[in-house]
Motif scaffolding. Sequence first.
Motif, PDB file in Angstrom:
ATOM      1  N   PHE A  39       0.793  -1.622  -0.149  1.00  0.00           N
ATOM      2  CA  PHE A  39      -0.323  -0.215   0.199  1.00  0.00           C
ATOM      3  C   PHE A  39       1.067   1.294  -0.294  1.00  0.00           C
ATOM      4  O   PHE A  39       1.590   1.344   0.297  1.00  0.00           O
ATOM      5  CB  PHE A  39      -1.091  -0.121   1.296  1.00  0.00           C
ATOM      6  N   ASN A  40       0.296   2.612  -0.136  1.00  0.00           N
ATOM      7  CA  ASN A  40       1.091   3.404   0.038  1.00  0.00           C
ATOM      8  C   ASN A  40       0.997   4.027   1.144  1.00  0.00           C
ATOM      9  O   ASN A  40       0.002   3.856   1.698  1.00  0.00           O
ATOM     10  CB  ASN A  40       0.286   4.397  -1.491  1.00  0.00           C
ATOM     11  N   THR A  41       1.934   4.709   1.301  1.00  0.00           N
ATOM     12  CA  THR A  41       2.243   5.413   2.678  1.00  0.00           C
ATOM     13  C   THR A  41       2.220   6.935   2.705  1.00  0.00           C
ATOM     14  O   THR A  41       2.461   7.281   1.744  1.00  0.00           O
ATOM     15  CB  THR A  41       3.278   5.193   3.518  1.00  0.00           C
ATOM     16  N   LYS A  42       1.799   7.923   3.616  1.00  0.00           N
ATOM     17  CA  LYS A  42       1.657   8.965   3.332  1.00  0.00           C
ATOM     18  C   LYS A  42       3.149   9.363   4.221  1.00  0.00           C
ATOM     19  O   LYS A  42       3.402   8.709   4.986  1.00  0.00           O
ATOM     20  CB  LYS A  42       0.609  10.200   3.682  1.00  0.00           C
TER      21      LYS A  42
END
Lengths: 233, 291
Positions: free
Chosen positions: A180-183
Amino acid sequence: MKNNFVFSIIVIAIVFPLIKLKAQDATVLVQKVKTKLEQVTDYVAEGKMKTDVAFIKAPVGKVKVYFKKPDKFKLKKDGGISLLPKGGISVNMRSIIETTDYTIIPAGDIVVNGIKTKVVKLLPNNDNSDIVLSTLYIDETNLIIIKATTTTKENGTYNIEMQYGKYINYALPDKVVFSFNTKDYKMPKGITLEFDSDLTPEDRMKMKNKKGRIELNYSSYIINKGVDDSVFK
Amino acid sequence: MFTLLQIELYKIFKRPRTYIAFAAITALIIIIQLGLKVDGKEYADFVLADLQNTLEINGKIINGYFVCYVILQLLLVHVPLLIALIAADMISGEANMGTLRVLLTKPISRTEFIIAKFLAAAIYTILLLIWIAVFALLASIIIFGTDDMFLVKNAYAVQIEKVDIFWRYIGAFCFAALAMLTVAALGFFLSNFAENSIGPIVATMSVIIVTTILSTMSIPLFNKIKPYLFTTHMVAWKEFFDVKVNDANETIRGTVQNADKIIRSSIVLIAHIILFVGASVWVFKKKNVLS
């Protein structure tokens, strides 16, 4: 002009049924996968979870995963704090495929991890659904999902890759990898009360990796033996 | 020497002001524990807000280990002021009361006298830390229970397994003892130069406040002097709560990320203690005691 018109009619007459046929094939395939998944009404799985996010140092921990039809899903860490991708892990394959209100679009064949798969895109018909698009990579021979890419409105896009072993007949994976993409992560010094930093430029570069991974390695499943609803509260 | 130490301890613990520190610390700890017991979830949500954009964090974040860490973070900045109240009064207090001259008529060397006084101040400091350990750690464990410890740092977050925490606190408290002994040694040293308690106490507090501010400001000019300030090294107890990771980014149980920093800071603090106490002995031996 007349010839072109006749040609177009012929092309439409041939191609359209082919597209429709392919879509029907994909629908049948998804239905077959769904039927296989439906053998399992509930399960309790034990395994180990590894969190790999650049800006988090976390240990590998024992976890218990509970599932009950239609879409109850709970992951509990064995006495500890668990870190899960927001919204991602609860949107498991079962809950994606359980929904009937979607349009199925076939998208060809592709090899994933050495396995030939059929690519199927699921477009929810409900405008309020959090899921915008799901792409499933289905192993047609074993009727199992090898990989899924899901784009959501709230939590971005995440991938789920699955490897199967002794529970393949139930379409239950031995290993699941969520990507998943993280911020960006930056904590004000006023909160951490840390005023110096020992991070090297290499560390800083590493921290900028915006991809997170959660790896679940299941060691055992207890299938269809009943799971109490209180577990999911 | 032992009798001298006993007398000094008796004098310290006979004074009501000694117990101000214990009472203040108890009150502060109870206030923090009460606040976190009532509104702990809101506090955790506030601290973890940035991470919760990406992750769901489940588990008992507000547990005894975490609460103790919060207390130590807030408290260890202020404990030096409480230590200065006693340590900076050790010589100047006697001078103020006019008992210093009388004491030195006894058949004891000035070195023995000054060492006994410092040891008494050191015991007071360590007892204060044990008091903090009992209330901040053990009481928090009883009230909040235990779980993994999840700490947010400036650039990353660390999760430490429950079984891997207690020894870190023992290490952190031992290190904090070194840091506080440095403060006690400073106050003790300054108490040689005055004939009333207020001056050395205020001077010790001022030195700590100024050097702490310099240690915490990220200005290039100050960065050059930071390594030489003992207050920069006093906060290295936090290093016990950071773990190493392997190539797969998994934490390695029983490790400390910057163990070398703890060792380096310990050496700097020990050097300061030796320096201040040695200087106190030297100054006191040369001192013309008139009061």
